[in-house]
Design a protein around this motif. Sequence first.
Motif, PDB file in Angstrom:
ATOM      1  N   THR A 104      -8.066  55.892  10.337  1.00 38.99           N
ATOM      2  CA  THR A 104      -7.421  55.487   9.084  1.00 38.99           C
ATOM      3  C   THR A 104      -5.942  55.149   9.308  1.00 38.99           C
ATOM      4  O   THR A 104      -5.418  54.254   8.649  1.00 38.99           O
ATOM      5  CB  THR A 104      -7.599  56.546   7.981  1.00 38.99           C
ATOM      6  N   SER A 117     -11.478  60.209  11.844  1.00 37.20           N
ATOM      7  CA  SER A 117     -11.004  59.424  10.718  1.00 37.20           C
ATOM      8  C   SER A 117     -11.022  60.264   9.448  1.00 37.20           C
ATOM      9  O   SER A 117     -11.804  61.203   9.318  1.00 37.20           O
ATOM     10  CB  SER A 117     -11.875  58.178  10.529  1.00 37.20           C
ATOM     11  N   ALA A 157     -11.846  51.133   4.991  1.00 36.35           N
ATOM     12  CA  ALA A 157     -12.155  52.374   5.717  1.00 36.35           C
ATOM     13  C   ALA A 157     -13.632  52.721   5.545  1.00 36.35           C
ATOM     14  O   ALA A 157     -14.309  53.080   6.515  1.00 36.35           O
ATOM     15  CB  ALA A 157     -11.270  53.516   5.228  1.00 36.35           C
TER      16      ALA A 157
END
Length: 171
Positions: free
Chosen positions: A89, A124, A145
């Motif tokens: 991210t 992430s 994402a």
Amino acid sequence: MPSELPHLTLVLGGARSGKSRHAEALIEALPAPWTYVATAQAWDEEMRERIALHRARRPSGWETVDAPLELPEAIAAHAGRPILGDCLTLWLTNLILAERDTAAAGAALLAACERACAPLVLVSNEVGLGIVPDNALARRFRDEAGRLHQALAARASSVVFMVAGLPMQVK
């Protein structure tokens, strides 16, 4: 913890859920040397402190490669040894702010994962569990994402969701 790590493991979770520590432990179960591909950029003192704490807790045997934008290239360059990529991210944020083609970068990441010759663990933040963001940039980030996580999870042999420091095996 498995005695043999799958080719690709995706570790997801919220902020301060224990994602990085769990991912490090997975890689450290393998013989060193290990590569830590870091995507964070030290824009302020607080982030510099976070980066320093992350580095300080890792034992010898880790080589750190800073790749705020070049995550696929860093994975490809170190594909013969265990790799931890942290965090997707942050990488995605860097790409968006640099006005890079996130779809092409995502495709390059998937290709680099496929070519890796040693276990690869990617970390992430799961950002799709909260409220719908109130602005277009935040919604774009959340959506991109989510798409990246779905594509990686489809290819990963193992997907772990971290909750309060506890790993939940999803796949």
